[in-house]
Design an enzyme around this catalytic site. Structure first.
Site, PDB file in Angstrom:
ATOM      1  N   LYS A 110       0.857  -1.188   0.000  1.00  0.00           N
ATOM      2  CA  LYS A 110       0.000   0.000   0.000  1.00  0.00           C
ATOM      3  C   LYS A 110       0.890   1.234   0.000  1.00  0.00           C
ATOM      4  O   LYS A 110       1.721   1.414   0.895  1.00  0.00           O
ATOM      5  CB  LYS A 110      -0.805   0.012   1.294  1.00  0.00           C
ATOM      6  CG  LYS A 110      -2.274  -0.217   1.131  1.00  0.00           C
ATOM      7  CD  LYS A 110      -2.864  -0.086   2.520  1.00  0.00           C
ATOM      8  CE  LYS A 110      -4.345  -0.099   2.502  1.00  0.00           C
ATOM      9  NZ  LYS A 110      -4.882   0.106   3.843  1.00  0.00           N
TER      10      LYS A 110
HETATM   11  C1  E4P Z   1      -8.371   0.469   3.735  1.00  0.00           C
HETATM   12  O1  E4P Z   1      -7.485  -0.007   3.056  1.00  0.00           O
HETATM   13  C2  E4P Z   1      -8.148   1.567   4.674  1.00  0.00           C
HETATM   14  O2  E4P Z   1      -7.038   1.356   5.460  1.00  0.00           O
HETATM   15  C3  E4P Z   1      -9.342   1.874   5.502  1.00  0.00           C
HETATM   16  O3  E4P Z   1     -10.547   1.664   4.858  1.00  0.00           O
HETATM   17  C4  E4P Z   1      -9.157   3.170   6.223  1.00  0.00           C
HETATM   18  O4  E4P Z   1     -10.279   3.913   6.408  1.00  0.00           O
HETATM   19  P1  E4P Z   1     -10.584   4.686   7.742  1.00  0.00           P
HETATM   20  O5  E4P Z   1      -9.301   5.091   8.358  1.00  0.00           O
HETATM   21  O6  E4P Z   1     -11.434   5.842   7.355  1.00  0.00           O
HETATM   22  O7  E4P Z   1     -11.348   3.709   8.580  1.00  0.00           O
END
Ligand code: E4P
Length: 212
Positions: A84
């Site tokens: 990522k």
């Molecule tokens: C997904 O890969 C993300 O890490 C996740 O959905 C983060 O979103 P949030 O921090 O708004 O929960």
């Protein structure tokens, strides 16, 4: 349409995987620290072995060479690992995406909150775009319209990149992300359980139970 589990909790991942619902897992530093993970490699390898589907692990901002080395290392932890790469304001993530593509490392561009950022990541060669649905909406950006436009753009141009609806915090956002054309939606186990606890389904269950 596929569902990924947004979690670093091994028991939860095992549970939803056994139900046959999930086709991948996304993690981030917050989810991992909630599980008190000390050894990322060990933990992520366990997740990848449970699901045997793509598992995303997020890079932390560092010196460029350290990040490239870390990304290559992550991709060697398990064949299902996806790196990522955040949409850092510095733009360094775009350079990483380009160079990791040349190294055959699969990438998931995360923190994306606009279609223009998504197009940049696409041109840099990313495999997945994690569009942060609720975060975009909270900042006055129309997530539905962005994901829908991106979906048609990718379809028309035959790009292989997949759209992940991320930062999805309830069933309404989950439904809308798919309606807009997300290929994948990543959600917590809590949201999946809420979906199973649909009010209408609970009423049907109650009615049927009168005849058991
Ligand atoms: C997904 O890969 C993300 O890490 C996740 O959905 C983060 O979103 P949030 O921090 O708004 O929960």
């Amino acid at each position: 349409m596929k569902i990924f589990l947004d979690s670093a909790n091994l028991a939860e991942i095992q549970y939803w995987n056994e139900l046959g619902v999930i086709s991948g897992v996304t993690t981030n530093i917050k989810l991992l620290s909630e599980q008190n993970v000390a050894d990322y490699r060990d933990h992520l390898t366990k997740i990848a072995n449970i699901v045997n589907h793509p598992v995303s692990f997020e890079l932390q901002e560092d010196d460029y060479n350290n990040m490239i080395n870390m990304a290559v290392e992550i991709s060697n932890w398990h064949r299902m690992m996806v790196v990522k790469v955040p949409m850092w304001p510095s733009g360094i993530g775009l350079k990483l995406l380009r160079d990791l593509k040349d190294l055959n490392v699969r990438t998931n561009t995360t923190w994306v909150t606009s279609i223009t950022q998504a197009v940049m990541a696409l041109h840099a060669g990313t495999n997945y775009i994690s569009y942060f649905w609720s975060r975009a909406n909270k900042n006055g950006i129309n997530a539905f319209s962005d994901v829908q436009s991106l979906h048609y753009f990718l379809k028309d141009k035959f790009y292989k990149c997949l759209i992940i609806g991320a930062s999805i915090h309830n069933e309404e956002e989950f439904k809308n992300a798919f309606k807009a054309g997300a290929d994948i939606v990543t959600v917590s186990g809590k949201v999946l359980q809420e979906i199973l606890n649909n009010k209408a389904t609970l009423l049907i269950q109650k009615e049927r139970e009168e005849y058991y």
